[in-house]
Enzyme design. Structure first.
Site, PDB file in Angstrom:
ATOM      1  N   LYS A 189      94.838 150.348 -40.530  1.00  0.00           N
ATOM      2  CA  LYS A 189      95.383 149.257 -41.363  1.00  0.00           C
ATOM      3  C   LYS A 189      94.278 148.242 -41.706  1.00  0.00           C
ATOM      4  CE  LYS A 189      98.794 148.218 -38.472  1.00  0.00           C
ATOM      5  NZ  LYS A 189      98.742 149.261 -37.443  1.00  0.00           N
TER       6      LYS A 189
ATOM      7  N   VAL B 130      85.796 142.787 -35.067  1.00  0.00           N
ATOM      8  CA  VAL B 130      87.059 142.031 -35.101  1.00  0.00           C
ATOM      9  C   VAL B 130      88.139 142.887 -34.426  1.00  0.00           C
ATOM     10  CG1 VAL B 130      88.626 140.735 -36.640  1.00  0.00           C
ATOM     11  CG2 VAL B 130      86.289 141.056 -37.303  1.00  0.00           C
ATOM     12  N   ALA B 131      87.721 143.938 -33.689  1.00  0.00           N
ATOM     13  CA  ALA B 131      88.721 144.843 -33.101  1.00  0.00           C
ATOM     14  C   ALA B 131      89.038 144.430 -31.662  1.00  0.00           C
ATOM     15  CB  ALA B 131      88.218 146.270 -33.180  1.00  0.00           C
ATOM     16  N   ARG B 132      88.304 144.977 -30.721  1.00  0.00           N
ATOM     17  CA  ARG B 132      88.453 144.606 -29.320  1.00  0.00           C
ATOM     18  C   ARG B 132      87.059 144.602 -28.694  1.00  0.00           C
ATOM     19  NH1 ARG B 132      92.456 142.541 -30.337  1.00  0.00           N
ATOM     20  NH2 ARG B 132      94.543 142.844 -29.459  1.00  0.00           N
TER      21      ARG B 132
ATOM     22  N   GLU C 105      88.197 137.447 -22.278  1.00  0.00           N
ATOM     23  CA  GLU C 105      88.508 136.307 -23.154  1.00  0.00           C
ATOM     24  C   GLU C 105      89.274 135.243 -22.375  1.00  0.00           C
ATOM     25  OE1 GLU C 105      90.404 137.606 -26.770  1.00  0.00           O
ATOM     26  OE2 GLU C 105      88.668 138.802 -27.342  1.00  0.00           O
TER      27      GLU C 105
ATOM     28  N   HIS D  38      88.420 134.755 -31.156  1.00  0.00           N
ATOM     29  CA  HIS D  38      89.551 135.652 -31.449  1.00  0.00           C
ATOM     30  C   HIS D  38      90.464 135.028 -32.522  1.00  0.00           C
ATOM     31  CE1 HIS D  38      92.154 139.036 -29.542  1.00  0.00           C
ATOM     32  NE2 HIS D  38      92.427 138.900 -30.822  1.00  0.00           N
TER      33      HIS D  38
HETATM   34  N1  LIG Z   1      90.681 140.065 -34.028  1.00  0.00           N
HETATM   35  C1  LIG Z   1      91.970 140.020 -34.261  1.00  0.00           C
HETATM   36  O1  LIG Z   1      92.577 138.970 -34.247  1.00  0.00           O
HETATM   37  C2  LIG Z   1      92.704 141.298 -34.599  1.00  0.00           C
HETATM   38  C3  LIG Z   1      93.793 141.271 -35.484  1.00  0.00           C
HETATM   39  C4  LIG Z   1      94.450 142.478 -35.784  1.00  0.00           C
HETATM   40  C5  LIG Z   1      94.020 143.661 -35.194  1.00  0.00           C
HETATM   41  N2  LIG Z   1      92.993 143.630 -34.301  1.00  0.00           N
HETATM   42  C6  LIG Z   1      92.493 144.862 -33.686  1.00  0.00           C
HETATM   43  O2  LIG Z   1      91.876 145.654 -34.709  1.00  0.00           O
HETATM   44  C7  LIG Z   1      91.942 147.049 -34.355  1.00  0.00           C
HETATM   45  C8  LIG Z   1      92.491 147.849 -35.537  1.00  0.00           C
HETATM   46  O3  LIG Z   1      93.831 147.455 -35.762  1.00  0.00           O
HETATM   47  P1  LIG Z   1      94.729 148.258 -36.824  1.00  0.00           P
HETATM   48  O4  LIG Z   1      95.979 147.482 -36.937  1.00  0.00           O
HETATM   49  O5  LIG Z   1      93.913 148.572 -38.020  1.00  0.00           O
HETATM   50  O6  LIG Z   1      95.015 149.602 -36.002  1.00  0.00           O
HETATM   51  P2  LIG Z   1      95.333 151.053 -36.631  1.00  0.00           P
HETATM   52  O7  LIG Z   1      95.958 151.833 -35.537  1.00  0.00           O
HETATM   53  O8  LIG Z   1      96.071 150.895 -37.912  1.00  0.00           O
HETATM   54  O9  LIG Z   1      93.888 151.650 -36.962  1.00  0.00           O
HETATM   55  C9  LIG Z   1      93.009 152.134 -35.985  1.00  0.00           C
HETATM   56  C10 LIG Z   1      92.259 153.319 -36.601  1.00  0.00           C
HETATM   57  O10 LIG Z   1      91.236 153.724 -35.688  1.00  0.00           O
HETATM   58  C11 LIG Z   1      91.153 155.162 -35.773  1.00  0.00           C
HETATM   59  N3  LIG Z   1      90.509 155.703 -34.584  1.00  0.00           N
HETATM   60  C12 LIG Z   1      91.045 155.913 -33.358  1.00  0.00           C
HETATM   61  N4  LIG Z   1      90.124 156.451 -32.539  1.00  0.00           N
HETATM   62  C13 LIG Z   1      88.980 156.560 -33.264  1.00  0.00           C
HETATM   63  C14 LIG Z   1      87.674 157.036 -32.974  1.00  0.00           C
HETATM   64  N5  LIG Z   1      87.370 157.475 -31.746  1.00  0.00           N
HETATM   65  N6  LIG Z   1      86.740 157.011 -33.957  1.00  0.00           N
HETATM   66  C15 LIG Z   1      87.045 156.542 -35.187  1.00  0.00           C
HETATM   67  N7  LIG Z   1      88.281 156.095 -35.530  1.00  0.00           N
HETATM   68  C16 LIG Z   1      89.227 156.093 -34.572  1.00  0.00           C
HETATM   69  C17 LIG Z   1      92.591 155.616 -35.923  1.00  0.00           C
HETATM   70  O11 LIG Z   1      92.675 156.906 -36.488  1.00  0.00           O
HETATM   71  C18 LIG Z   1      93.150 154.545 -36.846  1.00  0.00           C
HETATM   72  O12 LIG Z   1      93.086 154.955 -38.196  1.00  0.00           O
HETATM   73  C19 LIG Z   1      92.789 147.103 -33.089  1.00  0.00           C
HETATM   74  O13 LIG Z   1      91.946 147.124 -31.978  1.00  0.00           O
HETATM   75  C20 LIG Z   1      93.559 145.773 -33.112  1.00  0.00           C
HETATM   76  O14 LIG Z   1      93.973 145.372 -31.830  1.00  0.00           O
HETATM   77  C21 LIG Z   1      92.319 142.488 -34.016  1.00  0.00           C
HETATM   78  O1  LIG Z   2      96.171 142.091 -31.542  1.00  0.00           O
HETATM   79  C1  LIG Z   2      96.289 141.231 -32.397  1.00  0.00           C
HETATM   80  O2  LIG Z   2      97.302 141.109 -33.118  1.00  0.00           O
HETATM   81  C2  LIG Z   2      95.147 140.320 -32.654  1.00  0.00           C
HETATM   82  O3  LIG Z   2      94.117 140.560 -31.761  1.00  0.00           O
HETATM   83  C3  LIG Z   2      95.559 138.870 -32.717  1.00  0.00           C
HETATM   84  O4  LIG Z   2      95.821 138.284 -31.470  1.00  0.00           O
HETATM   85  P1  LIG Z   2      96.433 136.779 -31.433  1.00  0.00           P
HETATM   86  O5  LIG Z   2      97.861 136.876 -31.825  1.00  0.00           O
HETATM   87  O6  LIG Z   2      96.275 136.310 -30.033  1.00  0.00           O
HETATM   88  O7  LIG Z   2      95.664 135.970 -32.400  1.00  0.00           O
END
Ligand SMILES: NC(=O)c1ccc[n+]([C@@H]2O[C@H](COP(=O)([O-])OP(=O)(O)OC[C@H]3O[C@@H](n4cnc5c(N)ncnc54)[C@H](O)[C@@H]3O)[C@@H](O)[C@H]2O)c1
Ligand SMILES: O=C(O)[C@H](O)COP(=O)(O)O
EC number: 1.1.1.95
Length: 587
Positions: free
Chosen positions: A194, A273-275, A304, A323
């Site tokens: 996403k 911005v992932a983890r 964190e 974050h």
């Molecule tokens: N910083 C923030 O505030 C924030 C906000 C939203 C999401 N996130 C994080 O961002 C990340 C992505 O979220 P999302 O909603 O897009 O998740 P998602 O599940 O929609 O997308 C993750 C993608 O990673 C792919 N993937 C899995 N293993 C893989 C690998 N080994 N190599 C390559 N690709 C691989 C999957 O096929 C999938 O398409 C998550 O870790 C989520 O927690 C962080």
């Molecule tokens: O997993 C999530 O949705 C993001 O990392 C955002 O986390 P937060 O709601 O604490 O901002």
């Protein structure tokens, strides 16, 4: 009311249904069932504790249905004290909802709502054990996270944060903060889900050449936005910028490490911005100091908040934010409404599409299907690991061979488990009976089911289950059926889920630990050779079986191992001259 079952973490919840178990369950009948969740509060309004700041629209919605207590920054003790008076709890990523919280609730807490995607801060096993449903809000912050990724990318390239700090300190340093341009540069997006796909779309608009690595993403989705799907190696070795959008899983933990940094272009720039755990933070520090990585922009950290003198946060070439990916007014309003609806719905007893832990299924059904549930998940897990990276999974067929009348066999739980096995290892999504079809559809995976009615006694619910994946290439060619699909088949033998067929080859290996599959020219001594290589490394072999086409022709050997063999050991097996191909699969 049903009683707790000691099944796997997904199924070990207390299961509440309004009707006693029946088998078969007809679809309409099942849909009419209500899960009783609200048992406390003396029949009055439930009480919801909101422990972190939530958008006002969500609070307003909650207040229509419940008594709402907004108490932020609670200590663990305060949270544990309050929780015994609450039917639901809503948090973001900053509140740890551990076992102590569920214990302290003494059974009153029925729903935990995570206002966001990641639920790493909620002890799911404990929630399930205490019969507490956990729901999240997986979509409303996607755009915000993508925008923050782009904000960090551009700010990093132009030293915005460093230059701002410098000018505020009374300096005027124009030559020190000369940046780099984005246009025409290659951005590798790791994880094309996403958030990753939204980042890619935006980066294309900035004139960047965008490549992506995601073994499970369909190529046409990438093509549609002008992005090239490439191998991990190509992604990391050709990128000028790398942006991470992966879930934190066993496979992605510390994916960027000393070894992978060494293979990157000197001067690469990284956005996360992932983890935090996807990067080995110590290795990143070394790569920054040695100049392999020119700059990094980090929104997330392994711990964190990071410790006060965290060297990465303090590093001159690092732009850091606390974050903030999901923190826009719009996303927080969206997330607040999404989570409020899910929590209120769950408290009313509605099935939640974003439930992340146990489904509610009558215990008798679960008890009978328990080994088949495990079999279904493991077959899904095996099948997806046989797919060549980059192929994209879009068509899966599950066949249930049974002597029971189709009306006497409810396969939704099994289908959910196949989907769980297929998608969960590669995603941040948690899959159960409630959300499996929704997640599969969202990811473009079409699951079709087929019943094969067998003669014989209907005592056992199922004889065997086959999982086929069409339209993909396999990294183990012998796993292909005559019609070119990846095919794995399994049975429950004396209560133990077993793999009984791979492609056209019959095998017999219990589905525990991990499995090595080798195709070889059938000849004496092969079992001994492989066995002794594994034995030399103290890898315990739990099972070995050989399925061959005809004596002296090709055979597939399946070897069950308790521990993961080292790369060197796997290489030694691959080097045996009679072995034509082999693959290591984790269960
Ligand atoms: N910083 C923030 O505030 C924030 C906000 C939203 C999401 N996130 C994080 O961002 C990340 C992505 O979220 P999302 O909603 O897009 O998740 P998602 O599940 O929609 O997308 C993750 C993608 O990673 C792919 N993937 C899995 N293993 C893989 C690998 N080994 N190599 C390559 N690709 C691989 C999957 O096929 C999938 O398409 C998550 O870790 C989520 O927690 C962080
Ligand atoms: O997993 C999530 O949705 C993001 O990392 C955002 O986390 P937060 O709601 O604490 O901002």
């Amino acid at each position: 009311m049903a009683t707790p079952l000691g099944l796997s973490s997904l199924f070990s919840s207390r299961l509440y249904t309004t009707t006693p178990s029946v088998f078969p369950i007809h679809r309409k009948e099942f849909n009419r069932r209500r899960i009783i969740l609200v048992t406390a509060g003396g029949g009055g309004k439930p009480t919801i504790l909101v422990a972190e700041k939530l958008g006002q629209a969500g609070i307003d919605l909650l207040k229509k249905h419940a008594n709402v207590d907004c108490s932020y920054d609670l200590s663990v003790e305060e949270l544990c004290t309050k929780i015994s008076l609450c039917d639901a709890l809503i948090v973001r990523s900053g509140t740890k909802v551990g076992r102590d919280v569920f214990e302290s609730s003494r059974g009153r807490l029925k729903v935990v709502g995570r206002a966001g995607v990641g639920i790493d801060n909620v002890d799911l096993a404990a929630a399930t054990e205490y019969g507490c449903l956990v729901v999240n809000a997986p979509t409303a912050n996607t755009v915000a996270a993508a925008e923050h990724g782009i904000a960090l990318l551009t700010a990093m390239a132009r030293n915005v944060a460093q230059a701002d700090a410098s000018i505020k300190a009374g300096k005027w340093m124009r030559s020190k903060y000369v940046g780099v341009s984005l246009v025409g540069k290659t951005l590798a997006v790791l994880g094309f889900g996403k958030v990753g796909s939204e980042v890619a779309r935006r980066a294309r608009g900035l004139g960047m050449h965008v490549i992506t690595h995601d073994p499970y993403a369909p190529a046409d989705r990438a093509r549609a936005i002008g992005v090239e799907l490439v191998s991990f190696e190509v992604a990391i070795s050709t990128a000028d910028f790398i942006s991470l959008h992966l879930p934190l899983t066993a496979a992605t933990s510390k994916m960027l490490n000393d070894e992978t940094f060494a293979r990157m272009k000197r001067g690469v720039r990284i956005v996360n911005v992932a983890r935090g755990g996807v990067i080995d933070e110590e290795a990143l520090l070394r790569a920054l100091d040695s100049g392999i990585v020119a700059q990094a922009a980090l929104d997330v950290f392994t711990v964190e908040p990071p410790v006060k003198d965290n060297k990465l946060v303090l590093h001159e070439s690092v732009t850091a934010t606390p974050h903030l990916g999901a923190s826009t007014m719009e996303a927080q309003e969206g997330v607040a409404v999404e989570i409020a609806e899910a929590v209120v719905g769950a408290l009313r007893g509605e099935l939640a599409a974003t439930a992340v832990n146990a489904p509610m299924v009558p215990p008798e059904v679960l008890r009978e299907l328990k080994p088949y549930v495990v079999l279904a998940e493991k077959l899904g897990r095996l099948a997806v690991q046989l797919v060549t990276g980059g192929s994209g999974v879009d068509a899966v067929k599950v066949t249930y061979a049974s002597s029971r009348s189709p009306d006497d066999l409810d396969t939704r739980l099994l289908r959910a488990m196949v989907i769980k096995g297929l998608i969960e290892p590669i995603s941040s999504v948690f899959i159960n009976l409630v959300n499996s079809d929704y997640v599969a559809k969202q990811r473009g995976v079409k699951i079709s089911e087929e019943r094969m009615v067998l003669d014989g006694s209907p005592e056992d619910p199922i004889e065997y289950i086959t999982v086929r994946i069409a339209n993909v290439e396999s990294r183990f060619a012998s796993a292909l059926s005559e019609s070119g699909e990846i095919k794995v088949e399994g049975r429950v033998k004396q209560g133990v889920p077993s793999l009984t067929k791979v492609g056209l080859f019959g095998v017999d290996v219990s589905l525990e630990g991990s499995v090595i599959l080798c195709r070889q020219v059938d000849q004496p001594g092969m079992i001994g050779k492989v066995g002794s290589i594994l034995g030399d490394e103290n890898v315990n072999v739990s099972f070995m079986s050989v399925g061959r086409i005809a004596p002296g022709k090709q055979a597939v050997m399946a070897i069950g191992v308790d521990e993961q063999p080292s790369k060197e050991t796997l290489k030694k097996i691959g080097d045996i001259s009679a072995i034509e191909e082999f693959v290591f699969l984790k269960l």
